[in-house]
Design a protein around this motif. Structure first.
Motif, PDB file in Angstrom:
ATOM      1  N   ASP A 118      28.651 -56.136 -39.298  1.00 45.40           N
ATOM      2  CA  ASP A 118      29.089 -56.564 -40.612  1.00 45.40           C
ATOM      3  C   ASP A 118      28.943 -58.090 -40.689  1.00 45.40           C
ATOM      4  OD1 ASP A 118      31.040 -57.626 -42.517  1.00 45.40           O
ATOM      5  OD2 ASP A 118      31.674 -55.532 -42.754  1.00 45.40           O
ATOM      6  N   PRO A 119      28.367 -58.607 -41.793  1.00 51.07           N
ATOM      7  CA  PRO A 119      28.125 -60.051 -41.849  1.00 51.07           C
ATOM      8  C   PRO A 119      29.388 -60.906 -41.714  1.00 51.07           C
ATOM      9  CG  PRO A 119      27.485 -58.960 -43.909  1.00 51.07           C
ATOM     10  CD  PRO A 119      27.853 -57.883 -42.953  1.00 51.07           C
ATOM     11  N   THR A 120      30.550 -60.307 -42.003  1.00 56.89           N
ATOM     12  CA  THR A 120      31.771 -61.107 -41.888  1.00 56.89           C
ATOM     13  C   THR A 120      32.280 -61.158 -40.447  1.00 56.89           C
ATOM     14  OG1 THR A 120      33.102 -59.170 -42.363  1.00 56.89           O
ATOM     15  CG2 THR A 120      32.525 -60.576 -44.237  1.00 56.89           C
ATOM     16  N   PHE A 121      31.617 -60.461 -39.582  1.00 58.11           N
ATOM     17  CA  PHE A 121      32.090 -60.354 -38.197  1.00 58.11           C
ATOM     18  C   PHE A 121      31.244 -61.253 -37.297  1.00 58.11           C
ATOM     19  CE2 PHE A 121      31.980 -57.684 -34.222  1.00 58.11           C
ATOM     20  CZ  PHE A 121      33.215 -58.099 -33.788  1.00 58.11           C
ATOM     21  N   ASP A 122      31.894 -62.124 -36.588  1.00 54.26           N
ATOM     22  CA  ASP A 122      31.176 -63.129 -35.807  1.00 54.26           C
ATOM     23  C   ASP A 122      30.753 -62.550 -34.448  1.00 54.26           C
ATOM     24  OD1 ASP A 122      30.130 -65.363 -34.727  1.00 54.26           O
ATOM     25  OD2 ASP A 122      31.922 -66.604 -34.938  1.00 54.26           O
ATOM     26  N   TYR A 123      29.752 -61.670 -34.471  1.00 49.80           N
ATOM     27  CA  TYR A 123      29.363 -61.027 -33.218  1.00 49.80           C
ATOM     28  C   TYR A 123      28.703 -62.010 -32.253  1.00 49.80           C
ATOM     29  CZ  TYR A 123      24.489 -60.620 -34.830  1.00 49.80           C
ATOM     30  OH  TYR A 123      23.221 -60.882 -35.250  1.00 49.80           O
ATOM     31  N   GLU A 124      28.134 -63.069 -32.811  1.00 50.62           N
ATOM     32  CA  GLU A 124      27.509 -64.058 -31.921  1.00 50.62           C
ATOM     33  C   GLU A 124      28.554 -64.678 -31.011  1.00 50.62           C
ATOM     34  OE1 GLU A 124      24.851 -66.856 -33.460  1.00 50.62           O
ATOM     35  OE2 GLU A 124      23.586 -65.353 -34.421  1.00 50.62           O
ATOM     36  N   MET A 125      29.706 -64.990 -31.592  1.00 49.48           N
ATOM     37  CA  MET A 125      30.781 -65.584 -30.795  1.00 49.48           C
ATOM     38  C   MET A 125      31.218 -64.589 -29.710  1.00 49.48           C
ATOM     39  SD  MET A 125      34.261 -65.519 -30.233  1.00 49.48           S
ATOM     40  CE  MET A 125      35.132 -64.815 -31.619  1.00 49.48           C
ATOM     41  N   ILE A 126      31.294 -63.323 -30.075  1.00 52.46           N
ATOM     42  CA  ILE A 126      31.757 -62.333 -29.105  1.00 52.46           C
ATOM     43  C   ILE A 126      30.752 -62.154 -27.975  1.00 52.46           C
ATOM     44  CG2 ILE A 126      32.218 -59.848 -28.829  1.00 52.46           C
ATOM     45  CD1 ILE A 126      33.702 -59.998 -31.466  1.00 52.46           C
ATOM     46  N   PHE A 127      29.495 -62.000 -28.312  1.00 56.26           N
ATOM     47  CA  PHE A 127      28.500 -61.773 -27.267  1.00 56.26           C
ATOM     48  C   PHE A 127      28.296 -63.018 -26.399  1.00 56.26           C
ATOM     49  CE2 PHE A 127      26.501 -58.333 -30.100  1.00 56.26           C
ATOM     50  CZ  PHE A 127      27.226 -57.342 -29.450  1.00 56.26           C
ATOM     51  N   ARG A 128      28.467 -64.180 -26.998  1.00 58.81           N
ATOM     52  CA  ARG A 128      28.206 -65.396 -26.231  1.00 58.81           C
ATOM     53  C   ARG A 128      29.181 -65.518 -25.054  1.00 58.81           C
ATOM     54  NH1 ARG A 128      28.265 -68.991 -30.235  1.00 58.81           N
ATOM     55  NH2 ARG A 128      26.267 -68.262 -30.977  1.00 58.81           N
ATOM     56  N   GLY A 129      30.380 -65.016 -25.224  1.00 61.85           N
ATOM     57  CA  GLY A 129      31.359 -65.134 -24.133  1.00 61.85           C
ATOM     58  C   GLY A 129      31.441 -63.901 -23.257  1.00 61.85           C
ATOM     59  N   THR A 130      30.435 -63.035 -23.331  1.00 62.66           N
ATOM     60  CA  THR A 130      30.530 -61.757 -22.634  1.00 62.66           C
ATOM     61  C   THR A 130      29.796 -61.767 -21.292  1.00 62.66           C
ATOM     62  OG1 THR A 130      30.784 -60.574 -24.716  1.00 62.66           O
ATOM     63  CG2 THR A 130      29.926 -59.310 -22.856  1.00 62.66           C
ATOM     64  N   GLY A 131      30.486 -61.229 -20.276  1.00 62.78           N
ATOM     65  CA  GLY A 131      29.853 -61.099 -18.957  1.00 62.78           C
ATOM     66  C   GLY A 131      29.185 -59.746 -18.814  1.00 62.78           C
ATOM     67  N   ALA A 132      29.873 -58.701 -19.298  1.00 61.19           N
ATOM     68  CA  ALA A 132      29.315 -57.348 -19.180  1.00 61.19           C
ATOM     69  C   ALA A 132      29.610 -56.569 -20.453  1.00 61.19           C
ATOM     70  CB  ALA A 132      29.923 -56.620 -17.986  1.00 61.19           C
ATOM     71  N   LEU A 133      28.629 -55.794 -20.869  1.00 57.23           N
ATOM     72  CA  LEU A 133      28.821 -54.915 -22.028  1.00 57.23           C
ATOM     73  C   LEU A 133      28.685 -53.486 -21.516  1.00 57.23           C
ATOM     74  CD1 LEU A 133      27.105 -55.377 -25.485  1.00 57.23           C
ATOM     75  CD2 LEU A 133      27.594 -53.135 -24.547  1.00 57.23           C
ATOM     76  N   ILE A 134      29.815 -52.770 -21.564  1.00 62.75           N
ATOM     77  CA  ILE A 134      29.786 -51.366 -21.137  1.00 62.75           C
ATOM     78  C   ILE A 134      29.599 -50.519 -22.383  1.00 62.75           C
ATOM     79  CG2 ILE A 134      31.101 -49.478 -20.098  1.00 62.75           C
ATOM     80  CD1 ILE A 134      32.657 -51.556 -18.487  1.00 62.75           C
ATOM     81  N   PHE A 135      28.526 -49.742 -22.413  1.00 64.55           N
ATOM     82  CA  PHE A 135      28.309 -48.853 -23.546  1.00 64.55           C
ATOM     83  C   PHE A 135      28.576 -47.426 -23.073  1.00 64.55           C
ATOM     84  CE2 PHE A 135      26.394 -46.432 -26.836  1.00 64.55           C
ATOM     85  CZ  PHE A 135      26.568 -47.215 -27.979  1.00 64.55           C
ATOM     86  N   VAL A 136      29.554 -46.783 -23.720  1.00 65.41           N
ATOM     87  CA  VAL A 136      29.986 -45.450 -23.275  1.00 65.41           C
ATOM     88  C   VAL A 136      29.299 -44.375 -24.114  1.00 65.41           C
ATOM     89  CG1 VAL A 136      32.003 -43.977 -22.855  1.00 65.41           C
ATOM     90  CG2 VAL A 136      32.230 -46.462 -22.669  1.00 65.41           C
ATOM     91  N   ILE A 137      28.625 -43.457 -23.433  1.00 67.78           N
ATOM     92  CA  ILE A 137      27.965 -42.339 -24.131  1.00 67.78           C
ATOM     93  C   ILE A 137      28.646 -41.035 -23.705  1.00 67.78           C
ATOM     94  CG2 ILE A 137      25.807 -41.022 -24.344  1.00 67.78           C
ATOM     95  CD1 ILE A 137      24.257 -43.581 -23.930  1.00 67.78           C
ATOM     96  N   ASP A 138      29.065 -40.265 -24.675  1.00 62.54           N
ATOM     97  CA  ASP A 138      29.698 -38.968 -24.384  1.00 62.54           C
ATOM     98  C   ASP A 138      28.605 -37.970 -24.013  1.00 62.54           C
ATOM     99  OD1 ASP A 138      30.900 -36.494 -24.423  1.00 62.54           O
ATOM    100  OD2 ASP A 138      32.049 -36.844 -26.263  1.00 62.54           O
TER     101      ASP A 138
END
Ligand SMILES: Nc1nc2c(ncn2[C@@H]2O[C@H](COP(=O)(O)OP(=O)(O)OP(=O)(O)O)[C@@H](O)[C@H]2O)c(=O)[nH]1
Length: 360
Positions: A118-138
């Motif tokens: 969503d354009p109002t959501f600052d995902y750049e800020m979130i990803f910039r400070g991320t060490g690991a992204l766990i993506f969970v698939i059922d």
């Protein structure tokens, strides 16, 4: 009003050390269309104004894929069956995990239904400070949509921060036979990597894990994710290699007692059964201490300097557990004949204590 950390982009190079603070209304309230499913007080920043910077681990995936259950089982000792009653998460839940100087990070649990692009959501800020992204698939569900969301998430995140470790948990495998598990993993691995190759992004590396909250696989997978974020890991591994090569010990682990994540082991391979035995031993030590170690109204902890245990297995193997620091335990496997040389364990404990002091 709470505060949130934000990267100071002007500081450029060393982003991990460039937090400053601002009121968080603008970013996160975008997604707070109800009460957070997280316990206030337990989740959130324990010390929002601390200058200490912790690596961030994001838990993402479709709705009901099992993200909150993973967090609750691994870090809150929730029993797997209780997760059946978890409500859907409807805003980002942040938790500080700071059991020791090694195991220190933040987990951000994302609601499955949010559109974080969503354009109002600052995902750049979130990803910039991320060490690991766990993506969970059922794995028990149709995963076509999950794969396309994985692709979108990974490609966006990579553009912002190519240093993120991308970890894919193929989750809920408890319902699958061994053959079926391997087949699913192969299929998901192939499709996810084909999607990246089609987009010319084969340089993005995805790591895959088969996980379930109903066995130790989720702890093992989390251990591996966390280990990648521990800068001292090579030193710790080295110490453990020296340790086992100078004693009769065959395998040694350094465990975070609270989460049962192992933060390091020597370089010989880890098998699941050995790992499970270590977890069981930690549980036994804590349970016995709770029952017999704490007297009356004593406000002590079941794990302290005196904590140690020896278990003789019926295959001539001995397990040895010894407290190293308030949160860490050394768990070793050795043959009965080598066990007489226990003095070595004590010596090596001193090495680890020293290693710990050096790291803080
Ligand atoms: N069989 C099985 N069920 C699981 C496992 N992990 C989670 N579940 C179940 O999956 C359901 C959804 O779990 P949640 O943790 O609420 O899922 P979520 O991804 O956080 O969902 P949202 O908050 O809606 O995004 C619950 O009923 C859990 O009990 C697992 O390893 N195996």
């Amino acid at each position: 009003m709470t505060s949130e950390r934000k990267y100071n982009e002007a500081d450029g190079e060393n982003e991990a050390l460039s937090f400053d603070y601002y009121d968080d209304d603008d970013v996160f309230d975008t997604f707070t269309d109800g009460d957070c499913g997280c316990d206030e007080g337990v989740l959130g920043f324990s010390d929002p104004f601390s200058s200490e910077v912790k690596p961030r681990i994001l838990l993402m995936g479709l709705r009901r894929s099992g993200k909150s259950s993973i967090q609750k089982v691994v870090f809150h000792k929730m029993s797997p069956n209780e997760t059946l009653f978890l409500e859907s998460t409807n805003k980002i839940c942040r938790e500080d995990v700071s059991n020791s100087s090694f195991v220190s990070f933040q987990i951000w649990d994302f609601p499955g239904q949010i559109d974080f692009f969503d354009p109002t959501f600052d995902y750049e800020m979130i990803f910039r400070g991320t060490g690991a992204l766990i993506f969970v698939i059922d794995s028990q569900d149709d995963y076509v949509e999950a794969l396309s969301r994985l692709h979108l998430t990974v490609t966006r995140a990579y553009k912002v921060n190519p240093d993120i470790n991308f970890e894919v948990f193929i989750h809920k495998v408890d319902g699958l036979s061994d053959d079926h598990k391997i087949e699913k993993q192969r299929d998901i691995h192939k499709r996810a990597n084909d999607d990246l190759a089609d987009a010319g992004l084969e340089r993005i590396h995805l790591s895959f894990y088969l996980t379930s909250i109903y066995d130790h696989s989720i702890f093992e997978a989390f251990s591996k994710v966390v280990q990648k974020l521990i800068p001292q890991l090579p030193t710790l591994e080295n110490l453990l290699n020296i340790f086992i090569s100078n004693s009769g010990i065959e395998k040694a682990f350094l465990f975070d007692v609270v989460s049962k994540i192992y933060i390091a082991t020597d370089s010989s391979p880890v098998d699941m059964q050995t790992y499970e035995l270590c977890c069981d031993m930690i549980d036994v030590v804590i349970d016995i201490s709770c029952i017999y170690g704490l007297t009356g109204d004593e406000a002590g902890t079941p794990y302290d300097k005196e904590s140690m245990a020896i278990i003789h297995l019926n295959n001539t193997t001995v397990m040895y557990l010894k407290e190293v620091t308030k949160f860490l335990a050394l768990v070793c496997f050795l043959r009965e004949e080598s066990f007489e040389r226990k003095g070595l364990v004590v010596t090596c404990r001193c090495i680890f204590s020293l290693g710990y002091r050096v790291s803080v």
